[in-house]
Scaffold this motif. Sequence first.
Motif, PDB file in Angstrom:
ATOM      1  N   PRO A 197       2.389   7.164  -5.499  1.00 31.49           N
ATOM      2  CA  PRO A 197       1.714   5.952  -5.970  1.00 31.49           C
ATOM      3  C   PRO A 197       2.139   5.599  -7.392  1.00 31.49           C
ATOM      4  N   ILE A 198       2.245   4.311  -7.662  1.00 30.14           N
ATOM      5  CA  ILE A 198       2.683   3.850  -8.974  1.00 30.14           C
ATOM      6  C   ILE A 198       1.475   3.709  -9.891  1.00 30.14           C
ATOM      7  N   SER A 199       1.543   4.365 -11.021  1.00 33.62           N
ATOM      8  CA  SER A 199       0.433   4.305 -11.971  1.00 33.62           C
ATOM      9  C   SER A 199       0.390   2.947 -12.659  1.00 33.62           C
ATOM     10  N   ALA A 200      -0.758   2.635 -13.232  1.00 37.43           N
ATOM     11  CA  ALA A 200      -0.917   1.374 -13.960  1.00 37.43           C
ATOM     12  C   ALA A 200       0.044   1.313 -15.143  1.00 37.43           C
ATOM     13  N   ALA A 201       0.236   2.460 -15.794  1.00 42.46           N
ATOM     14  CA  ALA A 201       1.135   2.508 -16.948  1.00 42.46           C
ATOM     15  C   ALA A 201       2.576   2.221 -16.521  1.00 42.46           C
ATOM     16  N   LYS A 202       2.967   2.764 -15.381  1.00 43.92           N
ATOM     17  CA  LYS A 202       4.326   2.526 -14.906  1.00 43.92           C
ATOM     18  C   LYS A 202       4.510   1.075 -14.496  1.00 43.92           C
ATOM     19  N   ARG A 203       3.496   0.500 -13.857  1.00 49.80           N
ATOM     20  CA  ARG A 203       3.595  -0.914 -13.473  1.00 49.80           C
ATOM     21  C   ARG A 203       3.769  -1.799 -14.706  1.00 49.80           C
ATOM     22  N   LYS A 204       3.047  -1.470 -15.747  1.00 53.76           N
ATOM     23  CA  LYS A 204       3.140  -2.241 -16.981  1.00 53.76           C
ATOM     24  C   LYS A 204       4.530  -2.104 -17.593  1.00 53.76           C
ATOM     25  N   ARG A 205       5.068  -0.888 -17.571  1.00 51.67           N
ATOM     26  CA  ARG A 205       6.401  -0.665 -18.132  1.00 51.67           C
ATOM     27  C   ARG A 205       7.459  -1.406 -17.324  1.00 51.67           C
ATOM     28  N   LEU A 206       7.350  -1.339 -16.011  1.00 52.72           N
ATOM     29  CA  LEU A 206       8.318  -2.025 -15.165  1.00 52.72           C
ATOM     30  C   LEU A 206       8.247  -3.539 -15.354  1.00 52.72           C
ATOM     31  N   GLN A 207       7.042  -4.040 -15.561  1.00 53.11           N
ATOM     32  CA  GLN A 207       6.897  -5.478 -15.759  1.00 53.11           C
ATOM     33  C   GLN A 207       7.571  -5.923 -17.054  1.00 53.11           C
TER      34      GLN A 207
END
Length: 220
Positions: A23-33
């Motif tokens: 699962p993708i963490s919120a922190a990773k989603r933010k970084r990818l964005q």
Amino acid sequence: MALEDSSNVPEQEGGGGSDGREPISAAKRKRLQKVFEHASKQMSQDNFDYATTLLNQCVVGDPGNLIYVQSYVGNLQKKYKNNRKGANFVAQLAQRGAKNATRKAIHQEKWMDAISNGLKVLTVNPWDVSTLTAMATASEKMGDDEVELYYLKCALQANMNDPAVNIQCAEALATRGQFDQAIACLHRVEKVRPEDEEIQKLISKYAVQKTINQGGLGKG
């Protein structure tokens, strides 16, 4: 060209099993964005190779994100001026290893490996039919339905009359209840293989399923 840079991606989560990711963490989603926003700026300035490097990180980090995938493929199509053949033969030859690795990953059910290697192939030819269909298969296995259909759409754009692509696309569409589009794909196969009885049976099957769905006969 910075093709070799496209391998500089963040650590891949997983790497095997039925999914090959976590699962993708919120922190990773933010970084990818943030990476995606930077990539979008590069695309707008026609910095295609740098945008490819950044978008590779986005897709590998979140392969089920349709916007990331569309941007990755669209950036490369624009780079090659929509010529529907990609780079020259020498450049494509250099990615033969990645193409073979994509095919091997599908056989071994290593879906994330298929995606990551497929992305490398697309850097030299975003219309590579066998790679796009392989990536569609991997996406389907990982439950990324929208992305699966997008890869299949790209494969159809590359070769609208390819029987194998149309059959795979028909199956994907029928699974989602989109029987008219599925049957349209099979009619293209029918033109190429008019004596194929299996295609005729499949067309009839989908027509019946469409009728059942429309009449609600499959309920209760």
